[in-house]
Design an enzyme around this catalytic site. Structure first.
Site, PDB file in Angstrom:
ATOM      1  N   ASN A 154      -3.037  -1.201   2.821  1.00  0.00           N
ATOM      2  CA  ASN A 154      -2.408  -2.339   2.151  1.00  0.00           C
ATOM      3  C   ASN A 154      -2.533  -3.642   2.933  1.00  0.00           C
ATOM      4  O   ASN A 154      -2.307  -4.714   2.382  1.00  0.00           O
ATOM      5  CB  ASN A 154      -0.930  -2.037   1.884  1.00  0.00           C
ATOM      6  CG  ASN A 154      -0.230  -1.482   3.095  1.00  0.00           C
ATOM      7  OD1 ASN A 154      -0.556  -0.388   3.558  1.00  0.00           O
ATOM      8  ND2 ASN A 154       0.703  -2.231   3.623  1.00  0.00           N
ATOM      9  N   CYS A 329       4.945  -7.528   6.313  1.00  0.00           N
ATOM     10  CA  CYS A 329       5.189  -6.357   5.485  1.00  0.00           C
ATOM     11  C   CYS A 329       6.613  -5.850   5.560  1.00  0.00           C
ATOM     12  O   CYS A 329       7.166  -5.372   4.601  1.00  0.00           O
ATOM     13  CB  CYS A 329       4.178  -5.252   5.733  1.00  0.00           C
ATOM     14  SG  CYS A 329       3.254  -4.983   4.220  1.00  0.00           S
TER      15      CYS A 329
HETATM   16  C1  LIG Z   1       2.948  -1.086  -2.252  1.00  0.00           C
HETATM   17  C2  LIG Z   1       2.675   0.177  -1.500  1.00  0.00           C
HETATM   18  C3  LIG Z   1       3.612   1.205  -1.457  1.00  0.00           C
HETATM   19  C4  LIG Z   1       4.979   1.089  -2.088  1.00  0.00           C
HETATM   20  O1  LIG Z   1       4.867   1.149  -3.474  1.00  0.00           O
HETATM   21  P1  LIG Z   1       6.141   0.832  -4.409  1.00  0.00           P
HETATM   22  O2  LIG Z   1       5.655   1.217  -5.752  1.00  0.00           O
HETATM   23  O3  LIG Z   1       6.391  -0.627  -4.261  1.00  0.00           O
HETATM   24  O4  LIG Z   1       7.255   1.677  -3.938  1.00  0.00           O
HETATM   25  C5  LIG Z   1       3.284   2.356  -0.775  1.00  0.00           C
HETATM   26  N1  LIG Z   1       2.089   2.485  -0.167  1.00  0.00           N
HETATM   27  C6  LIG Z   1       1.160   1.515  -0.195  1.00  0.00           C
HETATM   28  C7  LIG Z   1      -0.145   1.726   0.486  1.00  0.00           C
HETATM   29  C8  LIG Z   1       1.426   0.330  -0.861  1.00  0.00           C
HETATM   30  O5  LIG Z   1       0.517  -0.638  -0.868  1.00  0.00           O
END
Ligand SMILES: *Cc1c(COP(=O)(O)O)cnc(C)c1O
Length: 388
Positions: A154, A329
């Protein structure tokens, strides 16, 4: 009113695509039934709509509809996968392998399990952010029950070699979970070819709504058992109780459908924008690209800049662009990102870093404007630093 900054934070969240919204709207008002109310038409309508979305999402990853468990997002899916496996398989072993660069929604459940007596191996990554498979090979133990490795990071967008990891896990009968929140709809995913047993998904990174996601749970070869983390009415085959959020689910299905149809052209478009941005930014001296140059999400660019203070940089950028810093983050924390320090950056350089998340609705004009402002902000901060 002054113009709003250009949105370039698509790894954080994306706007809901209008086509997705229009598909969702009737399920708030007209077709508001409970998908579990099988005694009347309102329930049937909701059930049919949920089923359609379930089929779309399953097909997108080469799973069957029965293997999709809807959750409130990827955080919940990760928690269900990791804690659910730990609880169901603890008699077989209590060792879990994951990566230092995982999202906190994987790292924190693992750290929680540590307090219960589980042992967690956090594997390092190479300088480009990608796992060294030899490290994984060495980390396997007789009591390893789970490997959790993300599809796409991410922060730096790098793609991990899921098929290779899956093959290594299955050879040893170890369950393989992948947090694929950033990957669904963006890169081809195939739970069969990649030997993935559990996969976390979310809608709001792919132009769906917030608050909806899913966990893929393999039913055959092998059948994965999960201990439910939320008990109640026994929805989702007992794995996740709670009335299904029909509008969000319908929108999730539509978002995935659009993403799959447009994946190839959209990736080509985003790659072009990213390359243009990097070509312009790399005219600066002392700027570094974080993560593998090509094995990454098309819309991701993450850079570190020498000789400027990270928070001053963000402050200088924010009137023109909405981007994240290497520290953003965990919103309240100003510590450098654990992902960038895992690449071997010094704390200071990791802090002066910016993540660009380019998305479907960005244009080349916006990218040029962003590049120009970024360069002039860095140059003026460096000039000030010299004067002090
Ligand atoms: C955004 C994200 C999450 C969290 O997802 P939500 O649906 O907001 O709970 C988990 N892992 C990664 C890699 C993400 O980018």
């Amino acid at each position: 009113m002054s113009q709003r900054p250009i949105y370039l934070d698509c790894h954080s969240t994306t706007p809901v695509d209008e086509r997705v919204l229009n598909t969702m709207l009737p399920y708030f008002t007209e077709h508001f039934g409970n998908a579990s109310s099988i005694g009347h038409m309102y329930g049937w309508e909701a059930e049919a709509a949920v089923k359609k979305a379930r089929v779309t999402i399953a097909e997108a990853i080469n799973a069957t509809p029965e293997e999709i468990v809807f959750t409130s997002g990827a955080t919940e899916a990760n928690n269900l996968a990791i804690k659910g496996v730990a609880e169901a398989y603890f008699a077989q072993g209590q060792h879990i392998i994951t990566l230092e660069t995982e999202h906190n929604a994987v790292i924190d459940p693992c750290n929680y399990l540590k307090t219960l007596g589980f042992e967690i191996t956090f594997l390092p990554v190479q300088k480009d952010g990608i796992i060294n498979l030899k490290d994984l090979e060495k980390a396997f133990r007789d009591d390893t029950i789970l490997v959790s490795i993300m599809a796409a990071n991410n922060e730096i967008g790098v793609l991990q070699p899921l098929a290779e990891i899956g093959a290594m896990c299955h050879e040893r009968n170890i369950i393989f979970h992948s947090d694929s929140a950033q990957a669904i709809g963006k890169i081809p995913l195939d739970v069969q070819a990649m030997n993935i047993d559990l996969m976390s998904l979310t809608a709001h990174k792919v132009y769906g709504a917030k608050g909806i996601g899913a966990l893929y749970v393999r039913r055959r070869n092998p059948r994965v058992n999960l201990a439910s983390q939320q008990h109640g009415g026994g929805h989702e085959r007992g794995m996740r109780s709670g009335t299904l959020y029909t509008p969000q689910i319908v929108g999730f299905g539509k978002a995935v459908e659009i993403a799959l149809q447009t994946q190839a052209t959209e990736n080509a478009y985003l790659t072009q924008l990213r390359q243009s941005l990097w070509e312009q930014l790399s005219q600066l001296t002392g700027i570094h690209l974080n993560g593998h140059p090509t094995q990454r999400l098309a819309g991701n660019l993450n850079v570190s800049v020498e000789g400027v203070d990270g928070s001053a940089l963000l402050l200088g950028l924010q009137s023109v662009m909405a981007v994240s810093s290497g520290a953003a983050c965990s919103s309240i924390s100003t510590a450098p990102s654990h992902v960038l320090t895992a690449l071997g950056h010094s704390e200071k350089l990791a802090y002066a870093s910016v993540r660009f998340g380019i998305g479907r609705f960005n244009t080349a004009t916006e990218i040029n404007k962003v590049a120009e402002h970024f360069i002039s902000t860095v140059e003026s901060l460096r000039k000030q630093a010299v004067m002090i």
